[in-house]
Design a protein around this motif. Structure first.
Motif, mmCIF file in Angstrom:
data_model
loop_
_atom_site.group_PDB
_atom_site.id
_atom_site.type_symbol
_atom_site.label_atom_id
_atom_site.label_comp_id
_atom_site.label_asym_id
_atom_site.label_seq_id
_atom_site.Cartn_x
_atom_site.Cartn_y
_atom_site.Cartn_z
ATOM 1 N N GLU A 98 38.953 36.531 37.452
ATOM 2 C CA GLU A 98 37.527 36.164 37.629
ATOM 3 C C GLU A 98 37.308 34.712 37.272
ATOM 4 O OE1 GLU A 98 38.875 39.417 35.768
ATOM 5 O OE2 GLU A 98 38.134 37.752 34.581
ATOM 6 N N THR A 99 37.999 34.243 36.207
ATOM 7 C CA THR A 99 37.829 32.851 35.815
ATOM 8 C C THR A 99 38.344 31.933 36.917
ATOM 9 O OG1 THR A 99 38.187 33.558 33.548
ATOM 10 C CG2 THR A 99 38.259 31.203 33.971
ATOM 11 N N GLN A 101 38.513 32.623 40.027
ATOM 12 C CA GLN A 101 37.567 32.702 41.151
ATOM 13 C C GLN A 101 36.371 31.778 40.928
ATOM 14 O OE1 GLN A 101 36.667 36.881 41.235
ATOM 15 N NE2 GLN A 101 38.220 37.323 42.762
ATOM 16 N N ALA A 102 35.758 31.897 39.736
ATOM 17 C CA ALA A 102 34.578 31.074 39.459
ATOM 18 C C ALA A 102 34.934 29.594 39.503
ATOM 19 C CB ALA A 102 33.981 31.441 38.105
ATOM 20 N N LEU A 103 36.131 29.279 39.026
ATOM 21 C CA LEU A 103 36.595 27.894 38.990
ATOM 22 C C LEU A 103 36.759 27.341 40.404
ATOM 23 C CD1 LEU A 103 37.531 26.215 36.506
ATOM 24 C CD2 LEU A 103 39.841 26.867 37.072
ATOM 25 N N LEU A 105 35.585 28.514 43.196
ATOM 26 C CA LEU A 105 34.293 28.530 43.874
ATOM 27 C C LEU A 105 33.485 27.275 43.560
ATOM 28 C CD1 LEU A 105 31.905 31.581 43.830
ATOM 29 C CD2 LEU A 105 31.078 29.430 43.014
ATOM 30 N N SER A 106 33.300 27.004 42.256
ATOM 31 C CA SER A 106 32.372 25.929 41.905
ATOM 32 C C SER A 106 32.974 24.553 42.148
ATOM 33 C CB SER A 106 31.920 26.081 40.457
ATOM 34 O OG SER A 106 33.025 26.107 39.592
#
Lengths: 311, 292
Positions: A98-99, A101-103, A105-106
């Motif tokens: 998840e980390t 992914q968020a990384l 993505l942003s």
């Protein structure tokens, strides 16, 4: 909307293209979403949609064209890079999925925004490009766009059908699949590749935030109705297609209503209905089942689950 | 450096610091995507608050956004209890909130002076023009006060509940066994995330908020094994990313938010390669030294 208004609407060729595009897109994403959901990769759609922005900007920059094809190619390329980055970071470091992914993505979205500011300065209209990217432009789909979208949606559908058995193993028991000698890591990449393709197409119609919903919501709704993968896949495609058509019809009925958000809201409505009344896991059925167990004096009682699927 | 630049820089630094250390707990609790979800759900709250009060004042915006953030978290919990797996539940609820927000926004497009872009990409460039005044005194940009206040509240809360946060971050099962109210503390942390994200929102936009929530903490996670140092390092990583991003953006005339997110990503990539124990290089060398 009255029947006459509806018929009038359907007589306009533009409306028919918009409806066809939304139908194909919804159904294709619904089908694919089944596997993304079961593989617990639902949020990858969201990640890859954001990772597509730099590609969209580059496609725009290189060709200077506003047609769908170059933007599609650009978002495919950076979407694949984003998928590889999430995979690599998760595999080779202690950063969790998840980390990563968020990384991805942003940060890739930030890069895309930077590219768009460069574009805006060169006078290519980064601003309008960005707006389109944000909420899509389903209402202004023309014949050539629908042909591209339809072709891509069909390719994704064919990909899923062709590898149905392998994807099924991937969703439920990848270890068993690997034991059979099937290249499960490759299948995982294939699934991600299909998601990248679906997202790149969906982006054009419903925009960056909402394309994730096309992959998640219909599949989650279908899950309440059945315990069989084949039925779930068909139902999910049907829900996706229905949401696409209904959302497009509502948005066409009044000027200014955006298509993408309405498609998503219809899908969410279908999900809520399924959650309440789904014939397999819906809340009503669960209550009835529990009451039956209590009456018969049996202890416990858990709903049937697929093997390998956690609660 | 003009005072104008200094205010922008100060805001960016405060944003980086507040998001960075709250993000550490999200990463450790495997909730990183929740930050993304909250930052999108917030749009609905901002639109509804505007339609109800007719103002873009700070208080209605923050209250509306906060309420939407918590509501979407609640919807995730509701879906999860009904048997939807967590990642899907997150995706369903934030897209529904965002979709409803966009529909409301376009339905009232005539009388709403909020554009999606400003909400989603708030821009640091405008920070110095929005001055907070009190009885005729100019107290500096409003954003500095908002973000500073959020940082203060988040810092104090973390300090007060540090032990609880730490146990839950590393061993939630143990925390539940020794009787810690895990659910309540999770709500408290979600509340903090919502607070710092919303505060950062209007000055840096949703996407940079997510980047600064995740990237500094993930970088710090590769550099240390201790929570205390991870929190400190996340701030130490976030601040230079903000400064470098601002420098890059003003040098080449780019989006500040975009450049900062890019710099934060770059710092993470460097740590991924070169971190002393967790880095790819260190891992590769360790593997070579110990033949299997």
């Amino acid at each position: 909307m009255t029947w006459e208004a509806l018929i009038l609407l359907l007589n306009s060729p533009n409306a028919r293209w918009v409806l066809a595009g939304s139908l194909l897109l919804g159904a294709g994403c619904g089908l694919l979403g089944t596997f993304a959901l079961l593989r617990r990769r639902s949020l990858m759609g969201d990640v890859l949609a954001h990772a597509a922005l730099p590609g969209v900007a580059l496609g725009f920059w290189v060709t200077g064209a506003k047609s769908v094809a170059p933007l599609l190619v650009g978002s495919l390329v950076t979407g694949l890079l984003g998928a590889a980055a999430v995979d690599g970071i998760t595999r080779h470091s202690r950063i969790k999925e998840e980390t990563a992914q968020a990384l991805v993505l942003s940060v890739s979205y930030g890069m895309g925004v930077v590219l768009l500011t460069v574009l805006a300065r060169t006078g290519l209209g980064g601003q309008s490009g960005l707006n389109r990217f944000l909420i899509g432009q389903a209402a202004s789909l023309v014949r050539s766009d629908v042909l591209v979208i339809g072709g891509a949606a069909l390719a994704v559908t064919l990909g899923v059908l062709l590898f149905f058995k392998e994807l099924k193993l991937l969703a439920f028991d990848p270890e068993f699949g690997a034991g059979l000698g099937l290249p499960m890591a490759l299948m995982d990449r294939l699934l991600m590749g299909l998601v990248v393709a679906a997202v790149a197409v969906g982006l054009q119609a419903v925009g960056v935030v909402l394309v994730a919903a096309l992959l998640i919501t219909p599949a989650a709704a279908a899950r309440f109705w059945t315990e069989r993968l084949e039925r779930m896949a068909i139902l999910s495609a049907a829900f996706g297609g229905l949401a696409g058509v209904a959302g497009a019809l509502i948005s066409l009925s009044r000027p200014q209503l955006p298509t993408g958000p309405l498609v998503v809201l219809v899908a969410t409505g279908l999900l809520l209905i399924s959650m309440a009344f789904g014939s397999s896991r819906g809340l009503v059925v669960q209550r009835v089942r529990q009451a039956g167990i209590r009456r018969r004096g049996l202890a416990g009682g858990t709903p049937v689950r697929w093997e390998g699927e956690a609660s | 450096m003009t005072p104008h630049d200094l205010w922008i820089l100060l805001t960016a630094v405060l944003v980086a610091a507040s998001l960075g250390f709250v993000g550490c707990f999200l990463i450790l609790r495997r909730l990183a995507m929740v930050g993304d979800a909250i930052s999108h759900s917030v749009l609905l709250g901002i639109v509804v608050a505007f339609l109800l009060t007719g103002s873009t004042g700070l208080l209605p915006m923050v209250l509306g956004a906060g309420a939407a953030g918590l509501l979407s978290t609640w919807m995730v919990e509701l879906l999860r209890r009904a048997g939807v797996q967590e990642d899907a539940a997150t995706g369903i609820s934030f897209t529904a909130f965002f979709g409803l927000g966009v529909v409301l926004l376009t339905l009232h497009a005539g009388d709403v002076h909020l554009d999606t872009q400003h909400v989603l990409f708030g821009d640091l460039v405008y920070v110095p023009f929005d001055i907070l005044a009190w009885r005729g005194w100019e107290l500096g940009p409003r954003a500095v006060w908002t973000v500073g206040g959020a940082l203060l509240i988040a810092g104090l809360t973390t300090w007060l509940f540090f032990k609880e946060f730490k146990v839950i971050a590393f061993d939630p099962a143990f925390a539940a066994v020794v009787g810690l109210p895990v659910a309540w503390i999770t709500w408290l942390q979600t509340g903090l995330v919502t607070l710092v994200t919303v505060a950062a929102f209007e000055s840096v936009g949703a996407i940079l908020a997510v980047a600064m929530l995740v990237a500094p903490g993930a970088t710090a996670f590769l550099l240390t094994d201790r929570l205390e140092s991870m929190l400190g390092l996340s701030v130490l990583v976030g601040v230079p990313a903000a400064v470098a991003g601002y420098g890059l953006a003003s040098w080449f005339d780019l989006s500040i938010a975009g450049a900062t997110a890019t710099m934060a990503g770059l710092l993470f990539a460097l740590a991924l390669l070169l971190a002393p124990h967790q880095g790819l290089l260190a891992r590769w060398r360790a593997r070579r030294r110990t033949p299997a």
